[in-house]
Design a protein around this motif. Structure first.
Motif, PDB file in Angstrom:
ATOM      1  N   ALA A 135     -11.258  29.378  41.120  1.00  0.00           N
ATOM      2  CA  ALA A 135     -12.129  28.925  41.985  1.00  0.00           C
ATOM      3  C   ALA A 135     -12.522  30.206  43.057  1.00  0.00           C
ATOM      4  CB  ALA A 135     -12.381  27.670  42.426  1.00  0.00           C
ATOM      5  N   VAL A 136     -11.288  30.247  43.743  1.00  0.00           N
ATOM      6  CA  VAL A 136     -11.497  31.275  44.627  1.00  0.00           C
ATOM      7  C   VAL A 136     -11.497  32.620  44.327  1.00  0.00           C
ATOM      8  CG1 VAL A 136      -9.952  32.511  46.599  1.00  0.00           C
ATOM      9  CG2 VAL A 136     -10.178  29.901  46.564  1.00  0.00           C
ATOM     10  N   PHE A 137     -10.599  33.011  43.147  1.00  0.00           N
ATOM     11  CA  PHE A 137     -10.606  34.324  42.782  1.00  0.00           C
ATOM     12  C   PHE A 137     -12.193  34.899  41.816  1.00  0.00           C
ATOM     13  CE2 PHE A 137      -6.496  34.518  44.361  1.00  0.00           C
ATOM     14  CZ  PHE A 137      -6.471  35.698  44.782  1.00  0.00           C
ATOM     15  N   SER A 138     -12.865  33.847  41.398  1.00  0.00           N
ATOM     16  CA  SER A 138     -13.944  34.034  40.493  1.00  0.00           C
ATOM     17  C   SER A 138     -14.987  34.950  41.477  1.00  0.00           C
ATOM     18  CB  SER A 138     -14.808  32.827  40.129  1.00  0.00           C
ATOM     19  OG  SER A 138     -13.935  32.179  39.128  1.00  0.00           O
ATOM     20  N   VAL A 139     -15.048  34.583  42.785  1.00  0.00           N
ATOM     21  CA  VAL A 139     -15.799  35.357  43.651  1.00  0.00           C
ATOM     22  C   VAL A 139     -15.093  36.597  43.854  1.00  0.00           C
ATOM     23  CG1 VAL A 139     -16.749  35.286  46.124  1.00  0.00           C
ATOM     24  CG2 VAL A 139     -16.468  33.134  44.937  1.00  0.00           C
ATOM     25  N   VAL A 140     -13.900  36.911  43.886  1.00  0.00           N
ATOM     26  CA  VAL A 140     -13.466  38.140  44.187  1.00  0.00           C
ATOM     27  C   VAL A 140     -13.582  38.933  42.721  1.00  0.00           C
ATOM     28  CG1 VAL A 140     -11.184  39.403  44.292  1.00  0.00           C
ATOM     29  CG2 VAL A 140     -11.810  37.475  45.542  1.00  0.00           C
ATOM     30  N   GLY A 141     -13.603  38.192  41.604  1.00  0.00           N
ATOM     31  CA  GLY A 141     -13.639  38.849  40.338  1.00  0.00           C
ATOM     32  C   GLY A 141     -15.158  39.602  40.310  1.00  0.00           C
ATOM     33  N   GLY A 142     -15.908  38.702  40.556  1.00  0.00           N
ATOM     34  CA  GLY A 142     -17.414  38.878  40.596  1.00  0.00           C
ATOM     35  C   GLY A 142     -17.897  39.992  41.415  1.00  0.00           C
ATOM     36  N   TYR A 143     -17.242  40.300  42.567  1.00  0.00           N
ATOM     37  CA  TYR A 143     -17.474  41.251  43.477  1.00  0.00           C
ATOM     38  C   TYR A 143     -16.906  42.516  42.990  1.00  0.00           C
ATOM     39  CZ  TYR A 143     -17.030  44.082  47.658  1.00  0.00           C
ATOM     40  OH  TYR A 143     -17.018  45.272  48.695  1.00  0.00           O
ATOM     41  N   ILE A 144     -15.600  42.457  42.438  1.00  0.00           N
ATOM     42  CA  ILE A 144     -15.011  43.641  41.920  1.00  0.00           C
ATOM     43  C   ILE A 144     -15.735  44.040  40.509  1.00  0.00           C
ATOM     44  CG2 ILE A 144     -13.048  44.555  40.509  1.00  0.00           C
ATOM     45  CD1 ILE A 144     -12.373  44.101  43.339  1.00  0.00           C
ATOM     46  N   ALA A 145     -16.160  43.296  39.708  1.00  0.00           N
ATOM     47  CA  ALA A 145     -16.999  43.930  38.368  1.00  0.00           C
ATOM     48  C   ALA A 145     -18.471  44.437  38.867  1.00  0.00           C
ATOM     49  CB  ALA A 145     -17.503  42.458  37.737  1.00  0.00           C
ATOM     50  N   ASP A 146     -18.775  44.021  39.970  1.00  0.00           N
ATOM     51  CA  ASP A 146     -20.318  44.457  40.508  1.00  0.00           C
ATOM     52  C   ASP A 146     -20.219  45.839  41.150  1.00  0.00           C
ATOM     53  OD1 ASP A 146     -21.713  42.374  39.906  1.00  0.00           O
ATOM     54  OD2 ASP A 146     -21.837  41.364  41.495  1.00  0.00           O
ATOM     55  N   ARG A 147     -18.718  45.987  41.842  1.00  0.00           N
ATOM     56  CA  ARG A 147     -18.776  47.241  42.737  1.00  0.00           C
ATOM     57  C   ARG A 147     -18.058  48.517  41.745  1.00  0.00           C
ATOM     58  NH1 ARG A 147     -21.126  44.194  44.813  1.00  0.00           N
ATOM     59  NH2 ARG A 147     -21.390  43.648  46.926  1.00  0.00           N
ATOM     60  N   PHE A 148     -17.554  48.091  40.470  1.00  0.00           N
ATOM     61  CA  PHE A 148     -16.570  48.997  39.718  1.00  0.00           C
ATOM     62  C   PHE A 148     -17.140  48.692  38.337  1.00  0.00           C
ATOM     63  CE2 PHE A 148     -13.920  47.805  43.462  1.00  0.00           C
ATOM     64  CZ  PHE A 148     -13.997  49.339  43.926  1.00  0.00           C
ATOM     65  N   SER A 149     -16.389  49.440  37.309  1.00  0.00           N
ATOM     66  CA  SER A 149     -16.839  49.141  35.973  1.00  0.00           C
ATOM     67  C   SER A 149     -16.490  47.751  35.559  1.00  0.00           C
ATOM     68  CB  SER A 149     -16.017  50.222  35.242  1.00  0.00           C
ATOM     69  OG  SER A 149     -16.094  49.888  33.636  1.00  0.00           O
ATOM     70  N   LYS A 150     -17.483  47.300  35.070  1.00  0.00           N
ATOM     71  CA  LYS A 150     -17.396  45.894  34.239  1.00  0.00           C
ATOM     72  C   LYS A 150     -16.364  45.923  33.048  1.00  0.00           C
ATOM     73  CE  LYS A 150     -21.966  44.377  35.671  1.00  0.00           C
ATOM     74  NZ  LYS A 150     -22.218  45.593  36.432  1.00  0.00           N
ATOM     75  N   ARG A 151     -16.694  47.019  32.333  1.00  0.00           N
ATOM     76  CA  ARG A 151     -15.697  47.259  31.001  1.00  0.00           C
ATOM     77  C   ARG A 151     -14.313  47.283  31.471  1.00  0.00           C
ATOM     78  NH1 ARG A 151     -18.588  51.880  27.879  1.00  0.00           N
ATOM     79  NH2 ARG A 151     -18.819  52.694  29.987  1.00  0.00           N
ATOM     80  N   TYR A 152     -14.081  47.929  32.534  1.00  0.00           N
ATOM     81  CA  TYR A 152     -12.841  48.079  32.897  1.00  0.00           C
ATOM     82  C   TYR A 152     -12.016  46.757  33.409  1.00  0.00           C
ATOM     83  CZ  TYR A 152     -12.944  53.128  32.159  1.00  0.00           C
ATOM     84  OH  TYR A 152     -13.110  54.250  31.539  1.00  0.00           O
ATOM     85  N   THR A 153     -12.866  46.072  34.221  1.00  0.00           N
ATOM     86  CA  THR A 153     -12.495  44.955  34.768  1.00  0.00           C
ATOM     87  C   THR A 153     -12.194  43.930  33.761  1.00  0.00           C
ATOM     88  OG1 THR A 153     -13.928  45.260  36.761  1.00  0.00           O
ATOM     89  CG2 THR A 153     -13.145  43.034  36.406  1.00  0.00           C
ATOM     90  N   ILE A 154     -12.944  43.577  32.534  1.00  0.00           N
ATOM     91  CA  ILE A 154     -12.710  42.893  31.624  1.00  0.00           C
ATOM     92  C   ILE A 154     -11.413  43.487  30.876  1.00  0.00           C
ATOM     93  CG2 ILE A 154     -13.512  42.236  29.127  1.00  0.00           C
ATOM     94  CD1 ILE A 154     -16.417  42.567  30.309  1.00  0.00           C
ATOM     95  N   CYS A 155     -11.194  44.728  30.538  1.00  0.00           N
ATOM     96  CA  CYS A 155     -10.106  45.179  29.876  1.00  0.00           C
ATOM     97  C   CYS A 155      -8.723  44.987  30.911  1.00  0.00           C
ATOM     98  CB  CYS A 155     -10.114  46.708  29.416  1.00  0.00           C
ATOM     99  SG  CYS A 155     -11.256  47.124  28.384  1.00  0.00           S
TER     100      CYS A 155
END
Length: 159
Positions: free
Chosen positions: A72-92
């Protein structure tokens, strides 16, 4: 005059096909993420037998809750990272880490290791879902007005 079967697909049709290919590729991974979250709960007896240091129902519940809170806590962080950087690289990156932690979880020997493995699993999964959903939205032409329209249609059908 060209026969209709020999015409090249339009850019819109190719884009739409690619958008649905993205969904088809991301769906099995999301399914595995959800199954991973639920399957460990169904394996309680065998995990408690194989890792005696779990010891109690309270520890088992703590381990399950630990994953959920970290996720729950890191979903917010993950969303922030995905929005600021590459979604594909975040997924990989998420899938790479998730794979390693999945392997490690199968080899843990103590309750403490299980807690750490499930916590790290929560982090890796928390980065996947927001990035994957945002990527799907990008490929399917998300816009706030379109979302409102779809929600209005859904709500009118549900009523």
């Amino acid at each position: 005059m060209s026969h209709p079967d020999t015409l090249k697909p339009s850019a819109a049709m190719t884009t739409s096909r690619y958008a649905w290919t993205v969904v088809a590729l991301l769906f099995p991974v999301a399914l595995l993420n959800y199954l991973d979250r639920q399957m460990i709960a169904s394996m309680k007896v065998s995990v408690m037998r194989d890792i005696p240091s779990v010891g109690s129902e309270a520890n088992w519940g703590h381990m399950l809750a630990q994953f959920k809170w970290v996720y729950a806590v890191f979903s917010v962080v993950g969303g922030y990272i995905a929005d600021r950087f590459s979604k594909r690289y975040t997924i990989c990156a998420s899938l790479f880490v998730w794979s390693g932690i999945t392997w490690w979880t199968g080899h843990v020997q103590s309750f403490e290791e299980l807690i750490w493995a499930r916590s790290l699993m929560g982090i890796s999964e928390a980065f996947y879902i927001p990035a994957a959903l945002a990527l799907i939205a990008d490929y399917h032409g998300y816009s706030p007005g379109r979302k409102r329209s779809a929600f209005t249609r859904w709500a009118s059908i549900a009523a």
